[in-house]
Scaffold this active site. Structure first.
Site, PDB file in Angstrom:
ATOM      1  N   THR A  92       0.872  -1.181   0.000  1.00 46.58           N
ATOM      2  CA  THR A  92       0.000   0.000   0.000  1.00 46.58           C
ATOM      3  C   THR A  92       0.899   1.218   0.000  1.00 46.58           C
ATOM      4  OG1 THR A  92      -1.664  -1.168   1.279  1.00 46.58           O
ATOM      5  CG2 THR A  92      -1.826   1.226   1.228  1.00 46.58           C
ATOM      6  N   LYS A 167      -7.656   1.658  -3.197  1.00 45.15           N
ATOM      7  CA  LYS A 167      -7.303   1.285  -1.817  1.00 45.15           C
ATOM      8  C   LYS A 167      -7.430   2.505  -0.890  1.00 45.15           C
ATOM      9  CE  LYS A 167      -5.153  -0.993   1.531  1.00 45.15           C
ATOM     10  NZ  LYS A 167      -5.669  -2.165   2.201  1.00 45.15           N
ATOM     11  N   LYS A 242      -1.508   5.203   8.555  1.00 40.90           N
ATOM     12  CA  LYS A 242      -0.662   5.251   7.351  1.00 40.90           C
ATOM     13  C   LYS A 242      -1.543   5.476   6.112  1.00 40.90           C
ATOM     14  CE  LYS A 242       1.779   2.331   4.133  1.00 40.90           C
ATOM     15  NZ  LYS A 242       2.112   1.005   3.682  1.00 40.90           N
TER      16      LYS A 242
HETATM   17  P1  NAD Z   1       5.941  -6.064   7.146  1.00 42.52           P
HETATM   18  O1  NAD Z   1       6.741  -4.951   7.748  1.00 42.52           O
HETATM   19  O2  NAD Z   1       5.591  -7.244   7.987  1.00 42.52           O
HETATM   20  O3  NAD Z   1       6.702  -6.620   5.830  1.00 42.52           O
HETATM   21  C1  NAD Z   1       7.467  -5.833   4.964  1.00 42.52           C
HETATM   22  C2  NAD Z   1       8.736  -6.622   4.678  1.00 42.52           C
HETATM   23  O4  NAD Z   1       9.522  -5.909   3.723  1.00 42.52           O
HETATM   24  C3  NAD Z   1       9.614  -6.809   5.916  1.00 42.52           C
HETATM   25  O5  NAD Z   1       9.847  -8.193   6.130  1.00 42.52           O
HETATM   26  C4  NAD Z   1      10.889  -6.060   5.565  1.00 42.52           C
HETATM   27  O6  NAD Z   1      12.053  -6.659   6.107  1.00 42.52           O
HETATM   28  C5  NAD Z   1      10.884  -6.134   4.058  1.00 42.52           C
HETATM   29  N1  NAD Z   1      11.713  -5.141   3.411  1.00 42.52           N
HETATM   30  C6  NAD Z   1      11.806  -3.820   3.676  1.00 42.52           C
HETATM   31  N2  NAD Z   1      12.700  -3.234   2.834  1.00 42.52           N
HETATM   32  C7  NAD Z   1      13.175  -4.228   2.055  1.00 42.52           C
HETATM   33  C8  NAD Z   1      14.127  -4.267   0.991  1.00 42.52           C
HETATM   34  N3  NAD Z   1      14.778  -3.163   0.590  1.00 42.52           N
HETATM   35  N4  NAD Z   1      14.382  -5.458   0.387  1.00 42.52           N
HETATM   36  C9  NAD Z   1      13.751  -6.582   0.806  1.00 42.52           C
HETATM   37  N5  NAD Z   1      12.828  -6.595   1.793  1.00 42.52           N
HETATM   38  C10 NAD Z   1      12.551  -5.442   2.413  1.00 42.52           C
HETATM   39  O7  NAD Z   1       4.637  -5.364   6.547  1.00 42.52           O
HETATM   40  P2  NAD Z   1       3.297  -6.105   6.067  1.00 42.52           P
HETATM   41  O8  NAD Z   1       2.300  -6.087   7.166  1.00 42.52           O
HETATM   42  O9  NAD Z   1       3.655  -7.365   5.372  1.00 42.52           O
HETATM   43  O10 NAD Z   1       2.765  -5.031   5.002  1.00 42.52           O
HETATM   44  C11 NAD Z   1       3.324  -4.906   3.704  1.00 42.52           C
HETATM   45  C12 NAD Z   1       2.482  -3.932   2.916  1.00 42.52           C
HETATM   46  O11 NAD Z   1       1.131  -4.401   2.859  1.00 42.52           O
HETATM   47  C13 NAD Z   1       2.416  -2.530   3.528  1.00 42.52           C
HETATM   48  O12 NAD Z   1       2.457  -1.590   2.497  1.00 42.52           O
HETATM   49  C14 NAD Z   1       1.078  -2.530   4.252  1.00 42.52           C
HETATM   50  O13 NAD Z   1       0.512  -1.226   4.369  1.00 42.52           O
HETATM   51  C15 NAD Z   1       0.239  -3.404   3.328  1.00 42.52           C
HETATM   52  N6  NAD Z   1      -0.908  -4.058   3.970  1.00 42.52           N
HETATM   53  C16 NAD Z   1      -0.775  -4.659   5.198  1.00 42.52           C
HETATM   54  C17 NAD Z   1      -1.880  -5.267   5.770  1.00 42.52           C
HETATM   55  C18 NAD Z   1      -1.767  -5.934   7.124  1.00 42.52           C
HETATM   56  O14 NAD Z   1      -2.815  -6.240   7.722  1.00 42.52           O
HETATM   57  N7  NAD Z   1      -0.564  -6.209   7.621  1.00 42.52           N
HETATM   58  C19 NAD Z   1      -3.107  -5.275   5.108  1.00 42.52           C
HETATM   59  C20 NAD Z   1      -3.208  -4.694   3.838  1.00 42.52           C
HETATM   60  C21 NAD Z   1      -2.087  -4.081   3.280  1.00 42.52           C
END
Ligand code: NAD
Length: 290
Positions: A92, A167, A242
């Protein structure tokens, strides 16, 4: 298909695991070793950098925290991808970053899609996510079979950035519905009306919404809602904030007027500042009913 997956966190980890379950060969990368370990146990072959995950893949997914991460990772992986392959970002992020990475991909002869999700970690694990997609028809067609292995509703919303636009608009509505639903329960309480009675009326009347009927912020009426487990997320208030900040940025870039969305952002801003960031977003009822 041969698939690359970068960002194996709370969402990306189970999404990549579902691609493996569907029979795809998945090469995955994350900067956190623990995330790589979990992915490896789910059958993802893990690699040491993002470009290695993307090399030779038909499709590459990214699931990263925010726009700056997506811009940096896409700049690193696009040159490693073969021409004609498809790059899909499921994070997102702001619409401007989404459009910038579409342009980067086009400049490299790649197809691309912005495909943010709703459904949370439970949807990612259960392969029941909703995908909101923006990009050309050919990119959508190329990504669709893999998206179907991770979700149950796949919507092509329009051209580049349309998925992120959907979204941001959806979550702004959700935030406002949730806050006013909390206010209604707080007012009902002060009027001597029980939460169950308000629910029984409004769940079948014109005040009805998903926030009320599926995710009721007052304990009792909806057994599965976070209200009945101490407001454990679910969808944390910090993530809602966010998304509201993305809505504010989109409104300021386009000149759209969103007074209610802005007020919702202000209320979540205070809730998070007071320590509510890790609480489910429906927990804002605690602040509203104070
Ligand atoms: P998260 O922080 O658990 O996962 C993100 C991952 O990206 C982490 O493991 C981090 O180490 C990795 N990362 C960061 N920079 C990196 C790089 N340069 N190279 C490789 N890996 C890298 O977050 P999440 O909850 O999985 O959310 C991910 C996205 O999905 C976000 O944009 C969030 O807003 C969206 N989202 C989350 C949810 C939810 O309920 N968690 C729901 C809908 C959307």
């Amino acid at each position: 298909m041969k698939i690359g997956f970068v960002g194996l966190g709370n969402m990306g980890g189970p999404m990549a695991a579902n691609l493996v379950k569907a029979g795809h060969a998945v090469a995955g990368h994350d900067v956190v070793p623990a995330a790589l370990e979990v992915a490896r146990a789910a059958g993802v072959s893990t690699v040491t950098d993002a470009a290695a995950a993307a090399a030779g893949a038909d499709l590459v997914f990214t699931m990263l925290p925010a726009g700056e991460h997506v811009r940096a990772v896409h700049a690193a992986i696009a040159p490693a991808m073969r021409a004609g392959a498809t790059l899909v970002d499921c994070s997102t992020i702001d619409v401007a970053s989404a459009r910038a990475v579409h342009a980067l991909a086009a400049g490299r002869g790649l197809a691309s899609l912005d495909a943010p999700v709703s459904g949370g970690v439970a949807g990612a694990s259960g392969a029941t996510l909703t995908f909101m997609c923006g990009g050309a028809d050919a990119a959508f067609a190329a990504a669709r079979p893999a998206l179907e292995a991770m979700g149950k509703r796949i919507v092509h919303c329009g051209g580049p950035g349309a998925g992120q636009a959907a979204k941001v608009c959806n979550n702004m509505m959700l935030a406002a519905h949730m806050i006013v639903t909390c206010e209604a329960f707080a007012l009902a309480d002060k009027l001597g009306l029980s939460a169950q009675s308000l629910f029984d009326v409004s769940s079948a009347a014109s005040g009805q919404s998903w926030s009320l009927t599926s995710y009721c912020p007052a304990p009792g009426p909806v057994p599965a809602s976070p209200a009945n487990r101490g407001y454990k997320p679910g969808f944390a208030a910090a993530l809602m904030l966010k998304d509201l900040r993305l809505a504010l940025a989109a409104a300021s870039e386009t000149g759209a007027k969103i007074p209610i969305g802005a007020k919702a952002a202000e209320l979540y801003e205070s809730f998070v500042a007071e320590g509510g960031g890790g609480i489910d977003f429906s927990g804002i009822i605690k602040a509203v009913s104070r």
